[in-house]
Design a protein around this motif. Sequence first.
Motif, PDB file in Angstrom:
ATOM      1  N   LEU A 179       2.963  -0.742  -5.079  1.00  0.00           N
ATOM      2  CA  LEU A 179       3.265  -0.997  -4.058  1.00  0.00           C
ATOM      3  C   LEU A 179       2.901  -1.400  -2.775  1.00  0.00           C
ATOM      4  CD1 LEU A 179       6.374   1.522  -3.148  1.00  0.00           C
ATOM      5  CD2 LEU A 179       6.351  -1.010  -3.764  1.00  0.00           C
ATOM      6  N   GLU A 180       1.308  -0.622  -2.651  1.00  0.00           N
ATOM      7  CA  GLU A 180       0.227  -1.034  -2.196  1.00  0.00           C
ATOM      8  C   GLU A 180      -0.484  -2.401  -2.721  1.00  0.00           C
ATOM      9  OE1 GLU A 180      -3.531   0.570   0.706  1.00  0.00           O
ATOM     10  OE2 GLU A 180      -2.521   1.381  -0.817  1.00  0.00           O
ATOM     11  N   TYR A 181      -0.794  -2.424  -4.399  1.00  0.00           N
ATOM     12  CA  TYR A 181      -1.421  -3.344  -4.817  1.00  0.00           C
ATOM     13  C   TYR A 181      -1.039  -4.325  -4.775  1.00  0.00           C
ATOM     14  CZ  TYR A 181      -3.518  -6.182  -8.808  1.00  0.00           C
ATOM     15  OH  TYR A 181      -4.307  -7.006  -9.783  1.00  0.00           O
ATOM     16  N   ASN A 182       0.354  -4.994  -5.082  1.00  0.00           N
ATOM     17  CA  ASN A 182       1.813  -5.409  -4.850  1.00  0.00           C
ATOM     18  C   ASN A 182       1.803  -6.345  -3.375  1.00  0.00           C
ATOM     19  OD1 ASN A 182       1.944  -6.202  -7.385  1.00  0.00           O
ATOM     20  ND2 ASN A 182       3.501  -4.639  -7.796  1.00  0.00           N
ATOM     21  N   MET A 183       1.089  -5.647  -2.317  1.00  0.00           N
ATOM     22  CA  MET A 183       1.127  -5.926  -1.013  1.00  0.00           C
ATOM     23  C   MET A 183       2.528  -5.971  -1.001  1.00  0.00           C
ATOM     24  SD  MET A 183      -1.324  -8.779  -1.029  1.00  0.00           S
ATOM     25  CE  MET A 183      -0.728 -10.608  -2.274  1.00  0.00           C
ATOM     26  N   MET A 184       3.343  -4.835  -0.714  1.00  0.00           N
ATOM     27  CA  MET A 184       4.590  -5.152  -0.535  1.00  0.00           C
ATOM     28  C   MET A 184       4.264  -3.615   0.911  1.00  0.00           C
ATOM     29  SD  MET A 184       6.715  -4.695  -4.085  1.00  0.00           S
ATOM     30  CE  MET A 184       6.820  -6.084  -5.158  1.00  0.00           C
ATOM     31  N   ILE A 185       3.803  -2.730   0.737  1.00  0.00           N
ATOM     32  CA  ILE A 185       3.361  -1.736   1.852  1.00  0.00           C
ATOM     33  C   ILE A 185       1.801  -1.554   2.345  1.00  0.00           C
ATOM     34  CG2 ILE A 185       5.683  -0.366   1.659  1.00  0.00           C
ATOM     35  CD1 ILE A 185       3.248   1.405  -0.041  1.00  0.00           C
ATOM     36  N   GLN A 186       1.640  -1.135   3.457  1.00  0.00           N
ATOM     37  CA  GLN A 186       0.303  -1.331   3.632  1.00  0.00           C
ATOM     38  C   GLN A 186      -0.057   0.230   4.289  1.00  0.00           C
ATOM     39  OE1 GLN A 186      -1.040  -4.995   5.397  1.00  0.00           O
ATOM     40  NE2 GLN A 186      -3.713  -3.588   6.240  1.00  0.00           N
ATOM     41  N   LYS A 187      -1.715   0.990   4.111  1.00  0.00           N
ATOM     42  CA  LYS A 187      -1.970   2.069   5.281  1.00  0.00           C
ATOM     43  C   LYS A 187      -2.143   1.667   6.369  1.00  0.00           C
ATOM     44  CE  LYS A 187      -4.124   4.341   1.600  1.00  0.00           C
ATOM     45  NZ  LYS A 187      -4.988   3.587   0.862  1.00  0.00           N
ATOM     46  N   ALA A 188      -1.658   2.244   7.225  1.00  0.00           N
ATOM     47  CA  ALA A 188      -0.900   1.784   8.756  1.00  0.00           C
ATOM     48  C   ALA A 188      -2.621   2.252   9.578  1.00  0.00           C
ATOM     49  CB  ALA A 188      -0.392   2.124   9.563  1.00  0.00           C
ATOM     50  N   THR A 189      -3.302   2.918   8.847  1.00  0.00           N
ATOM     51  CA  THR A 189      -3.873   3.557   9.400  1.00  0.00           C
ATOM     52  C   THR A 189      -5.760   3.617   8.677  1.00  0.00           C
ATOM     53  OG1 THR A 189      -5.703   4.934  11.677  1.00  0.00           O
ATOM     54  CG2 THR A 189      -4.032   5.806   9.688  1.00  0.00           C
ATOM     55  N   THR A 190      -6.830   3.566   8.890  1.00  0.00           N
ATOM     56  CA  THR A 190      -7.438   4.449   7.504  1.00  0.00           C
ATOM     57  C   THR A 190      -7.896   5.559   8.059  1.00  0.00           C
ATOM     58  OG1 THR A 190      -9.447   2.827   9.641  1.00  0.00           O
ATOM     59  CG2 THR A 190      -8.610   1.509   8.041  1.00  0.00           C
TER      60      THR A 190
END
Length: 178
Positions: free
Chosen positions: A109-120
């Motif tokens: 999901l992250e790779y497909n730009m559907m979700i993203q980490k909110a912090t590093t």
Amino acid sequence: MASIALGIGLLLFSPNWLIEKLYMISFREEYGFILGIVFVISFVIFTVSISITFYSYLSKKRANKWFLESASQRLNDLSDYQKTIIFALYQQDNHTGELPIHDGAIHMLEYNMMIQKATTQYAVADLNNAVFPYFLQPWVINELQKNDNLLDSFQKSYVTFESKNAHSYQKNRDNFTW
């Protein structure tokens, strides 16, 4: 390059009466060949740079248009588990939740730009079952809000997943904080 081409072009193509007032006649006559070469090269570099910039702009616009046009189909093609994850984030007021960082579906999901980490950086208690805050991308939220059939599909997947995995989900609930 544009300013060089403009400056040399003015020096080369201005009428003699203007060049005489600037006291540049002898300079233009002596170095005219070199000025001509520099003008042509700088003008070509400027033209190529503008063309590349314009092409890049159009390519990004076309890619973005295709990305948004195919959004519903890409969301429909997700597995029930992935739809469950997205729907669980969608239900949250801020569309953010802690998800397991070592889960392949999360990475997809992250790779497909559907979700993203909110912090590093994020403090985790258990490195083997680490969770990290993720948020739902705005385009996914927009697609779910404007397409009722898609939202129903995600809700059905969520309910199905919850009912199938109620026992194991309850057992591992500490690892999944929606």
